[in-house]
Structures are given as C-alpha cells and as structure tokens.
Motif scaffolding. Sequence first.
Motif, PDB file in Angstrom:
ATOM      1  N   VAL A  68      16.200  47.005  20.430  1.00 22.29           N
ATOM      2  CA  VAL A  68      15.558  45.991  21.272  1.00 22.29           C
ATOM      3  C   VAL A  68      14.421  45.329  20.482  1.00 22.29           C
ATOM      4  CG1 VAL A  68      14.588  45.503  23.553  1.00 22.29           C
ATOM      5  CG2 VAL A  68      16.101  47.468  23.245  1.00 22.29           C
ATOM      6  N   LEU A  71      16.198  40.148  18.352  1.00 21.00           N
ATOM      7  CA  LEU A  71      17.534  39.766  18.817  1.00 21.00           C
ATOM      8  C   LEU A  71      17.894  40.507  20.102  1.00 21.00           C
ATOM      9  CD1 LEU A  71      20.101  38.163  18.229  1.00 21.00           C
ATOM     10  CD2 LEU A  71      20.974  40.155  17.029  1.00 21.00           C
ATOM     11  N   GLY A  72      17.654  41.818  20.143  1.00 17.36           N
ATOM     12  CA  GLY A  72      17.979  42.598  21.332  1.00 17.36           C
ATOM     13  C   GLY A  72      17.268  42.075  22.565  1.00 17.36           C
ATOM     14  N   ASP A  93      16.392  52.269  21.989  1.00 19.80           N
ATOM     15  CA  ASP A  93      15.606  51.961  20.794  1.00 19.80           C
ATOM     16  C   ASP A  93      14.993  53.254  20.270  1.00 19.80           C
ATOM     17  OD1 ASP A  93      13.470  50.742  18.977  1.00 19.80           O
ATOM     18  OD2 ASP A  93      14.424  48.959  19.791  1.00 19.80           O
ATOM     19  N   ASP A  95      11.902  53.166  18.735  1.00 18.88           N
ATOM     20  CA  ASP A  95      10.444  52.906  18.635  1.00 18.88           C
ATOM     21  C   ASP A  95       9.733  53.390  19.903  1.00 18.88           C
ATOM     22  OD1 ASP A  95       8.534  49.806  18.068  1.00 18.88           O
ATOM     23  OD2 ASP A  95       7.913  51.822  18.677  1.00 18.88           O
ATOM     24  N   ALA A 129      22.354  45.734  17.734  1.00 14.57           N
ATOM     25  CA  ALA A 129      21.288  44.802  17.321  1.00 14.57           C
ATOM     26  C   ALA A 129      20.219  45.566  16.551  1.00 14.57           C
ATOM     27  CB  ALA A 129      20.695  44.088  18.536  1.00 14.57           C
ATOM     28  N   THR A 130      20.674  46.565  15.788  1.00 14.17           N
ATOM     29  CA  THR A 130      19.727  47.364  14.985  1.00 14.17           C
ATOM     30  C   THR A 130      19.703  46.816  13.557  1.00 14.17           C
ATOM     31  OG1 THR A 130      21.474  48.832  14.232  1.00 14.17           O
ATOM     32  CG2 THR A 130      20.345  49.442  16.284  1.00 14.17           C
ATOM     33  N   PRO A 131      18.747  47.282  12.718  1.00 14.47           N
ATOM     34  CA  PRO A 131      18.810  46.915  11.290  1.00 14.47           C
ATOM     35  C   PRO A 131      20.134  47.419  10.698  1.00 14.47           C
ATOM     36  CG  PRO A 131      16.670  47.850  11.868  1.00 14.47           C
ATOM     37  CD  PRO A 131      17.567  48.039  13.055  1.00 14.47           C
ATOM     38  N   SER A 132      20.597  46.762   9.639  1.00 14.26           N
ATOM     39  CA  SER A 132      21.904  47.077   9.053  1.00 14.26           C
ATOM     40  C   SER A 132      22.022  48.541   8.669  1.00 14.26           C
ATOM     41  CB  SER A 132      22.116  46.237   7.791  1.00 14.26           C
ATOM     42  OG  SER A 132      22.115  44.887   8.123  1.00 14.26           O
ATOM     43  N   PHE A 153      26.067  42.589  15.581  1.00 10.38           N
ATOM     44  CA  PHE A 153      25.246  41.517  15.016  1.00 10.38           C
ATOM     45  C   PHE A 153      24.708  41.854  13.627  1.00 10.38           C
ATOM     46  CE2 PHE A 153      24.674  38.207  18.119  1.00 10.38           C
ATOM     47  CZ  PHE A 153      25.066  38.806  19.303  1.00 10.38           C
ATOM     48  N   PRO A 155      24.416  42.389   9.793  1.00  7.86           N
ATOM     49  CA  PRO A 155      25.228  41.853   8.693  1.00  7.86           C
ATOM     50  C   PRO A 155      25.715  42.955   7.771  1.00  7.86           C
ATOM     51  CG  PRO A 155      22.905  41.385   8.323  1.00  7.86           C
ATOM     52  CD  PRO A 155      22.992  42.062   9.650  1.00  7.86           C
ATOM     53  N   LEU A 171      26.983  34.952  11.312  1.00  9.08           N
ATOM     54  CA  LEU A 171      26.376  33.625  11.254  1.00  9.08           C
ATOM     55  C   LEU A 171      26.619  32.941   9.920  1.00  9.08           C
ATOM     56  CD1 LEU A 171      22.953  33.429  12.938  1.00  9.08           C
ATOM     57  CD2 LEU A 171      25.215  32.970  13.793  1.00  9.08           C
TER      58      LEU A 171
ATOM     59  N   ALA B  74      14.394  36.101  15.326  1.00 10.67           N
ATOM     60  CA  ALA B  74      15.422  36.947  14.688  1.00 10.67           C
ATOM     61  C   ALA B  74      16.170  36.152  13.620  1.00 10.67           C
ATOM     62  CB  ALA B  74      16.388  37.478  15.750  1.00 10.67           C
ATOM     63  N   PRO B  79      18.468  38.635   7.245  1.00  8.89           N
ATOM     64  CA  PRO B  79      18.698  38.766   5.793  1.00  8.89           C
ATOM     65  C   PRO B  79      20.023  38.149   5.362  1.00  8.89           C
ATOM     66  CG  PRO B  79      19.039  40.866   6.927  1.00  8.89           C
ATOM     67  CD  PRO B  79      18.558  39.915   7.954  1.00  8.89           C
TER      68      PRO B  79
HETATM   69  N1  LIG Z   1      24.501  37.814  13.445  1.00 11.06           N
HETATM   70  C1  LIG Z   1      23.453  37.203  13.951  1.00 11.06           C
HETATM   71  O1  LIG Z   1      23.574  36.228  14.641  1.00 11.06           O
HETATM   72  C2  LIG Z   1      22.049  37.739  13.714  1.00 11.06           C
HETATM   73  C3  LIG Z   1      20.929  36.922  13.881  1.00 11.06           C
HETATM   74  C4  LIG Z   1      19.687  37.506  13.688  1.00 11.06           C
HETATM   75  C5  LIG Z   1      19.571  38.870  13.343  1.00 11.06           C
HETATM   76  N2  LIG Z   1      20.702  39.622  13.135  1.00 11.06           N
HETATM   77  C6  LIG Z   1      20.692  41.044  12.832  1.00 11.06           C
HETATM   78  O2  LIG Z   1      20.418  41.723  14.050  1.00 11.06           O
HETATM   79  C7  LIG Z   1      19.673  42.909  13.801  1.00 11.06           C
HETATM   80  C8  LIG Z   1      18.393  42.892  14.609  1.00 11.06           C
HETATM   81  O3  LIG Z   1      17.571  41.833  14.202  1.00 11.06           O
HETATM   82  P1  LIG Z   1      16.060  41.708  14.739  1.00 11.06           P
HETATM   83  O4  LIG Z   1      15.470  40.488  14.171  1.00 11.06           O
HETATM   84  O5  LIG Z   1      16.084  41.883  16.219  1.00 11.06           O
HETATM   85  O6  LIG Z   1      15.395  42.978  14.064  1.00 11.06           O
HETATM   86  P2  LIG Z   1      14.113  43.781  14.571  1.00 11.06           P
HETATM   87  O7  LIG Z   1      13.617  44.550  13.420  1.00 11.06           O
HETATM   88  O8  LIG Z   1      13.210  42.865  15.302  1.00 11.06           O
HETATM   89  O9  LIG Z   1      14.741  44.794  15.652  1.00 11.06           O
HETATM   90  C9  LIG Z   1      15.422  45.959  15.346  1.00 11.06           C
HETATM   91  C10 LIG Z   1      15.191  46.969  16.475  1.00 11.06           C
HETATM   92  O10 LIG Z   1      16.048  48.090  16.263  1.00 11.06           O
HETATM   93  C11 LIG Z   1      15.302  49.257  16.504  1.00 11.06           C
HETATM   94  N3  LIG Z   1      15.891  50.382  15.792  1.00 11.06           N
HETATM   95  C12 LIG Z   1      15.770  50.720  14.482  1.00 11.06           C
HETATM   96  N4  LIG Z   1      16.537  51.819  14.225  1.00 11.06           N
HETATM   97  C13 LIG Z   1      17.138  52.158  15.377  1.00 11.06           C
HETATM   98  C14 LIG Z   1      18.037  53.217  15.746  1.00 11.06           C
HETATM   99  N5  LIG Z   1      18.489  54.132  14.881  1.00 11.06           N
HETATM  100  N6  LIG Z   1      18.461  53.275  17.031  1.00 11.06           N
HETATM  101  C15 LIG Z   1      18.022  52.355  17.952  1.00 11.06           C
HETATM  102  N7  LIG Z   1      17.165  51.347  17.658  1.00 11.06           N
HETATM  103  C16 LIG Z   1      16.739  51.247  16.390  1.00 11.06           C
HETATM  104  C17 LIG Z   1      13.873  48.928  16.061  1.00 11.06           C
HETATM  105  O11 LIG Z   1      12.939  49.786  16.654  1.00 11.06           O
HETATM  106  C18 LIG Z   1      13.758  47.476  16.534  1.00 11.06           C
HETATM  107  O12 LIG Z   1      13.283  47.409  17.845  1.00 11.06           O
HETATM  108  C19 LIG Z   1      19.473  42.948  12.289  1.00 11.06           C
HETATM  109  O13 LIG Z   1      20.482  43.727  11.701  1.00 11.06           O
HETATM  110  C20 LIG Z   1      19.636  41.500  11.864  1.00 11.06           C
HETATM  111  O14 LIG Z   1      20.064  41.368  10.537  1.00 11.06           O
HETATM  112  C21 LIG Z   1      21.907  39.071  13.354  1.00 11.06           C
END
Ligand SMILES: NC(=O)c1ccc[n+]([C@@H]2O[C@H](COP(=O)([O-])OP(=O)(O)OC[C@H]3O[C@@H](n4cnc5c(N)ncnc54)[C@H](O)[C@@H]3O)[C@@H](O)[C@H]2O)c1
Lengths: 185, 185
Positions: A68, A71-72, A93, A95, A129-132, A153, A155, A171, B74, B79
């Motif tokens: 969350v 993006l989340g 999440d 955090d 919607a977590t980091p890669s 989502f 990458p 994207l 986001a 990346p």
């Molecule tokens: N395809 C698309 O359209 C698109 C667009 C933007 C971002 N993204 C991707 O979406 C993802 C999220 O982007 P963001 O900007 O919201 O990042 P962000 O860092 O703002 O959010 C990531 C969230 O994931 C949580 N998190 C981390 N590890 C976790 C785990 N093991 N379990 C549960 N939660 C966990 C973090 O606490 C944080 O709240 C990234 O991978 C980013 O590359 C994709």
Amino acid sequence: MEKEGRISCSSYEIGERADILDTKVRKDLSSFGQFGIAGRGYKIKNLKKKIEEIIGKDSIWKIAVIGVGNLGTALLKYPGFKEECCKIVLAFDSDPQKIGKIIDSVPIYDIESIEREIRKNNLKIGIIATPSEEAQNVVNRLIKSGIKALLNFAPVSLSVPDDIKIIDIDLTARLEALAYYLTHK
Amino acid sequence: MEKEGRISCSSYEIGERADILDTKVRKDLSSFGQFGIAGRGYKIKNLKKKIEEIIGKDSIWKIAVIGVGNLGTALLKYPGFKEECCKIVLAFDSDPQKIGKIIDSVPIYDIESIEREIRKNNLKIGIIATPSEEAQNVVNRLIKSGIKALLNFAPVSLSVPDDIKIIDIDLTARLEALAYYLTHK
Ligand SMILES: NC(=O)c1ccc[n+]([C@@H]2O[C@H](COP(=O)([O-])OP(=O)(O)OC[C@H]3O[C@@H](n4cnc5c(N)ncnc54)[C@H](O)[C@@H]3O)[C@@H](O)[C@H]2O)c1
Ligand SMILES: NC(=O)c1ccc[n+]([C@@H]2O[C@H](COP(=O)([O-])OP(=O)(O)OC[C@H]3O[C@@H](n4cnc5c(N)ncnc54)[C@H](O)[C@@H]3O)[C@@H](O)[C@H]2O)c1
C-alpha cells in the motif's frame, strides 16, 4: 458504448476499444452461442447482458492488494472498480506505520497474517503493488493461501504454476507502442 | 527473454508475453523485412536489435505526467521507465502544495504553464493521472501544445482528433479477464 447512447456495434469496434483483434472478438463471442447478426454487429443491450452472464457478474470477486505505497493507495481509491465485477476487500503491507490503517473502508493487515486472512475470506484474486524484489516471495505466499489469479504491477517477470493466471501491467510496452506510432506516422 | 539466457523464441512466445495474438506478431514483424526463420522462430539478439531500430530506440522520447497524486507519484518513481525508450522529464499539478516540488529529479510545474513548458521542451507524449472530471480539459490543452500521443489512466473515455494516438489503461477490463478465467477454469 451504452453510456454514449449507441444501440449496436461491430466486433471491429469492440476490438478497437479493448485493444484486441476483431477476429478474436468474433471467435470468443461465438463460442457462447449465436447472438450477433452477420454484417450488422451486436445489439449492445443483448451483448452487455450476455457478457455479464459469461463472467459471472452476479458474483462479485473479492480482491486483496499487496503493498500500500503510492500505487497501492491509488488502487484502493480507484473508482473504476466499485461498480464492476470486482471489489478490493483487504490490503497487506510490511510497514508498521501502515498496518491497522483503513483506506476507503479497506483495512490494511500485516503481511505476516496473509495466509490466515486470505483463507478466512476465501479470496481468489490478488494485485501485486510491492517493490520488485519482494514480489516473487509475496506471490508464493498468495498461491499457498489459495489465490488463483494475479494482476502484477511490479516490473519483474514472476514464475507461477500452470494453473495460476497472471496478467502483467507493463507500462514500458505501452509507451513503446506510443513511440512506435510517433516514429511511423 | 534475453535476460533469461534464451537464444531464440517463436512468435507464439512473443505474443504470449505481450498479450497479443501470435498471428499479429508475425504480420507486424514481417512488414519490416524477413529476419525470422520459418519453423524455428527468431534469433533473440537480431530481434532485439531490429525492434530497437523500428521504434527509434536511438532517440529517447521525453514525457510529461499530468496529476501528481498517488498514481502520478508512483509513475515518477517507476524504475521500469529509466532504461527503456522513454523518460519522464516534466510533471504538472494544480495543487499549490505540490507545485515547485521535485520528485526523483522531475520538477512539478503549475498546470497553468502547460502550453509554455510543453512547447519549450518539444514534448510529444503525455500521461494522464488526474481525476476523471479534469481529464478531457487537460487533454485539450496538451493537444493544443503539440502533444501527439497519450497514455490515459483516468477511468473516462476521452475524445481526441484522429491524428492523436491514445492508449487507455483500463484496470477493470484486466480484472474482468481474470474473473472470466476463474469462472471457466
Ligand atoms: N506497471 C505500472 O503501471 C507501475 C507504475 C508505477 C509503479 N509500479 C510498480 O509498482 C510497485 C509499487 O510502486 P510504488 O510507487 O507504490 O512503491 P512504494 O515504495 O511507494 O510502495 C511499496 C509498498 O510496498 C510495501 N512493501 C514492501 N515490501 C513488502 C512486503 N514484503 N509485503 C507487503 N508490502 C510490502 C511498502 O511498505 C510500501 O508501502 C513497484 O514495484 C513499482 O515499480 C508499476
Ligand atoms: N487505470 C488505473 O490503473 C488506475 C489506478 C488507480 C487510479 N487511477 C486513476 O488515476 C487518476 C489519479 O488517481 P490518484 O489516486 O493518483 O488520485 P489523486 O487524487 O491522488 O491525484 C490526483 C492529482 O491530480 C491533481 N489535479 C487535479 N486537477 C488537476 C488539473 N486540472 N491539472 C493538473 N493536476 C490536477 C490533484 O492535485 C492531485 O495531485 C484518477 O483518475 C484515478 O481514477 C487509475
């Protein structure tokens, strides 16, 4: 299209809107019985009712969002989901600042309780919607809990068993399609 | 696929990854000359080089993001864009608390300066991340400034002239596809 006041449309128009070939639209729809009129397309009202029958519209699919962040949060607030087939009911999440909060009436749970909560609510669809670098581990835990379909989502290319359906929102591919269009105009 | 150490792949595999029909892959690629081997697919290294030529990889397309809320933020941090064809260089918002800030080295300008900044930087691609009710007005201003291609996230159907390319990111359609898969497993 219905909102635009149209009465009928062709498979070509459906394909155009959904970004798929018109031949695929005709093929997919014809496997559910004959309800188009050759040469004149489909009556939109019949089509809408038929599609709702096909995807089991009467049942709303409950969804979990994992991660969350920016993006989340945008996904929890997204108005596009509210009237359609699916409803986000849970979020997870890691955090501590986010766990226990509620966004647009969706509670955020600790990722450590993911197995228990997914099973308790019998969820089948998850959104990543977590980091890669966290995504594969999260997906493995979701599949163990009974999730059968994923919208990803992050990458990164995720490996899942054959019976699990995953759709990547890529994207970069979309932007490359726009760049290709501009280069060849 | 290259990162996975593969040497060749078929049009079916390309289509599978990009969510398009394999016949469309073969048709599109063949219009750029013959570089696949019938029955054995494409050499990935040649294919990658060919595709880079086709979408004009040598030129990086500069992009503007309109609306720096949850989704816009986001996108600025995503990346996935950094190594590919496109780079987000400008962002716009109407909220005084956001104007003048910088996120991941991208400056946020006042939406009122959109015509001047888009022309000055000669941008051709815009990403819409505003609320739905603002999207059409924003798109009209972008087109007046010379933008030719748009990636739209707002859940609203936007009307643009024929020479403007627009791709809608429709999450509801993706989720319905997952629901359809689960209903018919
Ligand atoms: N395809 C698309 O359209 C698109 C667009 C933007 C971002 N993204 C991707 O979406 C993802 C999220 O982007 P963001 O900007 O919201 O990042 P962000 O860092 O703002 O959010 C990531 C969230 O994931 C949580 N998190 C981390 N590890 C976790 C785990 N093991 N379990 C549960 N939660 C966990 C973090 O606490 C944080 O709240 C990234 O991978 C980013 O590359 C994709
Ligand atoms: N398709 C998808 O994948 C998807 C997912 C989530 C959200 N969305 C959509 O994306 C959009 C943004 O979502 P969000 O959660 O980031 O919303 P948000 O409210 O957090 O952000 C909207 C931003 O737009 C700015 N804004 C408002 N009017 C503007 C104008 N005229 N010009 C420039 N900026 C303006 C606001 O100040 C705010 O910063 C919404 O339309 C939402 O429905 C789409």
